[in-house]
Motif scaffolding. Sequence first.
Motif, short mmCIF file in Angstrom:
data_model
loop_
_atom_site.label_atom_id
_atom_site.label_comp_id
_atom_site.label_asym_id
_atom_site.label_seq_id
_atom_site.Cartn_x
_atom_site.Cartn_y
_atom_site.Cartn_z
N ALA A 5 40.21 -64.06 1.60
CA ALA A 5 39.56 -63.82 0.32
C ALA A 5 38.83 -62.48 0.31
CB ALA A 5 38.59 -64.95 0.01
N SER A 6 38.26 -62.09 1.46
CA SER A 6 37.56 -60.81 1.54
C SER A 6 38.51 -59.63 1.41
CB SER A 6 36.78 -60.71 2.86
OG SER A 6 37.66 -60.52 3.96
N LEU A 7 39.81 -59.89 1.58
CA LEU A 7 40.83 -58.85 1.45
C LEU A 7 41.56 -58.95 0.11
CD1 LEU A 7 42.27 -59.15 5.06
CD2 LEU A 7 40.81 -57.32 4.19
N ASP A 8 40.97 -59.73 -0.82
CA ASP A 8 41.53 -59.90 -2.18
C ASP A 8 42.87 -60.62 -2.18
OD1 ASP A 8 39.33 -58.55 -3.24
OD2 ASP A 8 40.31 -56.61 -3.02
N VAL A 9 43.10 -61.46 -1.16
CA VAL A 9 44.30 -62.28 -1.12
C VAL A 9 43.96 -63.64 -1.73
CG1 VAL A 9 46.06 -63.36 0.33
CG2 VAL A 9 45.12 -61.12 0.95
N PRO A 10 44.69 -64.10 -2.76
CA PRO A 10 44.40 -65.42 -3.34
C PRO A 10 44.55 -66.51 -2.29
CG PRO A 10 45.91 -64.16 -4.73
CD PRO A 10 45.80 -63.41 -3.43
N THR A 11 43.65 -67.49 -2.32
CA THR A 11 43.71 -68.59 -1.36
C THR A 11 43.60 -69.92 -2.10
OG1 THR A 11 41.30 -68.47 -1.03
CG2 THR A 11 42.69 -67.23 0.50
N PRO A 12 44.27 -70.95 -1.59
CA PRO A 12 44.21 -72.27 -2.24
C PRO A 12 42.97 -73.03 -1.79
CG PRO A 12 45.65 -72.37 -0.34
CD PRO A 12 45.19 -70.94 -0.45
N PRO A 13 42.56 -74.06 -2.54
CA PRO A 13 41.46 -74.91 -2.08
C PRO A 13 41.89 -75.68 -0.84
CG PRO A 13 42.51 -75.84 -4.02
CD PRO A 13 43.09 -74.47 -3.84
#
Length: 214
Positions: A5-13
């Motif tokens: 997330a800190s690299l602007d990559v979308p992540t799932p819950p």
Amino acid sequence: MDKLASLDVPTPPVPARMSPQQAADVVGEVSQLVADHVRRTGRGRWGLGSLVLRSLKQALYSPRNIGHAGLASPRYCHFTSPIRRYPDLVAHRALLASLGLDDEAPRADELPDAGEWSSTAEREAMQIERDADDVCLAFLLERRLHEQGWETEGFEGFLPVRRLRGDWWTLNEQETALVAESSGRALRIGDPVAVSVRRVEPARGRTDLDLASD
């Protein structure tokens, strides 16, 4: 997930507790999101893939059957044929004994220690393999640089932070970026940086880098 997330990559819950099937589904979804991000931005093909792999818990040998997240299986027994590891031999002996084909069944009270020892030995063997790869690649890089000049791709090297000129750089909380204190500029995992080879030490498997001249 925080690192991605800190690299602007979308992540799932991600659920707090997961079954092997849920864990496999999450890993598959994250891998696809990373691949989509790399395709869209053109950055981070190697760095982000490595980050995903490092986030996975390392496997270990144990007599406890806890399933296999990668295979989404609640039951898993590891062995290969031909036998390549001591755990393979233990599993083969147990199976043969259960079929009445071998009297030398592994002792249950010895299995926890055998699993711990085997896991440690495998980690050490993997490190030796990586070190050997580094040595071979350093020799190959040295030869290629002499034969083809000082511009090449496909190798790894070490660029110390002290050689990043013009500011004081610190690692962010997620350990995914170097941030310049004065300008706020960030060098993140996957960002392209032009470098030049400063020194190759094949016997140590080490390649030192400098920032490329403007």
